[in-house]
Design a protein around this motif. Structure first.
Motif, mmCIF file in Angstrom:
data_model
loop_
_atom_site.group_PDB
_atom_site.id
_atom_site.type_symbol
_atom_site.label_atom_id
_atom_site.label_comp_id
_atom_site.label_asym_id
_atom_site.label_seq_id
_atom_site.Cartn_x
_atom_site.Cartn_y
_atom_site.Cartn_z
ATOM 1 N N SER A 100 23.036 -4.109 -14.309
ATOM 2 C CA SER A 100 23.617 -3.997 -15.641
ATOM 3 C C SER A 100 23.217 -2.673 -16.295
ATOM 4 O O SER A 100 22.358 -1.951 -15.784
ATOM 5 C CB SER A 100 23.150 -5.158 -16.516
ATOM 6 O OG SER A 100 21.762 -5.022 -16.793
ATOM 7 N N SER A 101 23.818 -2.393 -17.424
ATOM 8 C CA SER A 101 23.471 -1.180 -18.165
ATOM 9 C C SER A 101 22.001 -1.161 -18.558
ATOM 10 O O SER A 101 21.389 -0.093 -18.648
ATOM 11 C CB SER A 101 24.331 -1.076 -19.429
ATOM 12 O OG SER A 101 25.695 -0.943 -19.133
ATOM 13 N N SER A 102 21.423 -2.343 -18.774
ATOM 14 C CA SER A 102 20.016 -2.430 -19.173
ATOM 15 C C SER A 102 19.066 -2.486 -17.988
ATOM 16 O O SER A 102 17.849 -2.529 -18.178
ATOM 17 C CB SER A 102 19.804 -3.657 -20.058
ATOM 18 O OG SER A 102 20.181 -4.831 -19.369
ATOM 19 N N GLY A 103 19.625 -2.506 -16.769
ATOM 20 C CA GLY A 103 18.781 -2.450 -15.582
ATOM 21 C C GLY A 103 18.511 -3.770 -14.896
ATOM 22 O O GLY A 103 17.772 -3.826 -13.907
ATOM 23 N N ASN A 104 19.099 -4.853 -15.377
ATOM 24 C CA ASN A 104 18.939 -6.134 -14.690
ATOM 25 C C ASN A 104 19.708 -6.112 -13.374
ATOM 26 O O ASN A 104 20.844 -5.639 -13.311
ATOM 27 C CB ASN A 104 19.435 -7.274 -15.570
ATOM 28 C CG ASN A 104 18.587 -7.452 -16.805
ATOM 29 O OD1 ASN A 104 17.368 -7.343 -16.749
ATOM 30 N ND2 ASN A 104 19.213 -7.725 -17.937
#
Length: 118
Positions: free
Chosen positions: A52-56
């Motif tokens: 994801s954009s947040s790094g998940n």
């Protein structure tokens, strides 16, 4: 419209490593999930890994511990580091980007061949 350009595929021996890259351009969905899927001859396309954009991140069980997905948001680029490659990893690998909030907004790359063989 979003364009995805993949690079880094090729032929590698079992146990070897490859790094795939995918750069997105155009009207990029934000936020988004970027990922890699693969399709072997005679098989359906399957998820390899997404981020994801947040790094998940999320990985297929078959690649956990061997593959690592990462991204550079400033470059709109996603990477797939593949280690300890096996013949069963042989497939066309496709990059994908989709909107976090609307999965119908999605684009695919043209695919890059990865062949693991001695």
């Amino acid at each position: 419209q979003v364009q995805l350009v993949e690079s880094g595929g090729g032929l590698v021996q079992p146990g070897g490593s490859l790094r795939l890259s995918c750069a997105a351009s155009g009207s990029i969905y934000r936020p988004n999930v970027m990922g890699w899927y693969r399709q072997a001859p005679g098989k359906e396309r399957e998820l390899v890994a997404v981020i994801s954009s947040s790094g998940n991140t999320n990985y297929a069980d078959s690649v956990k511990g061997r593959f690592t997905i990462s991204r550079e948001n400033a470059k709109n680029t996603v990477y797939l580091e593949m280690n300890s490659l096996k013949p069963e990893d042989t497939a066309v690998y496709y990059c994908n980007i989709r909107s976090t909030y609307n999965s119908r907004l999605a684009s695919w790359g043209q695919g890059t061949q990865v062949t693991v063989s001695s």
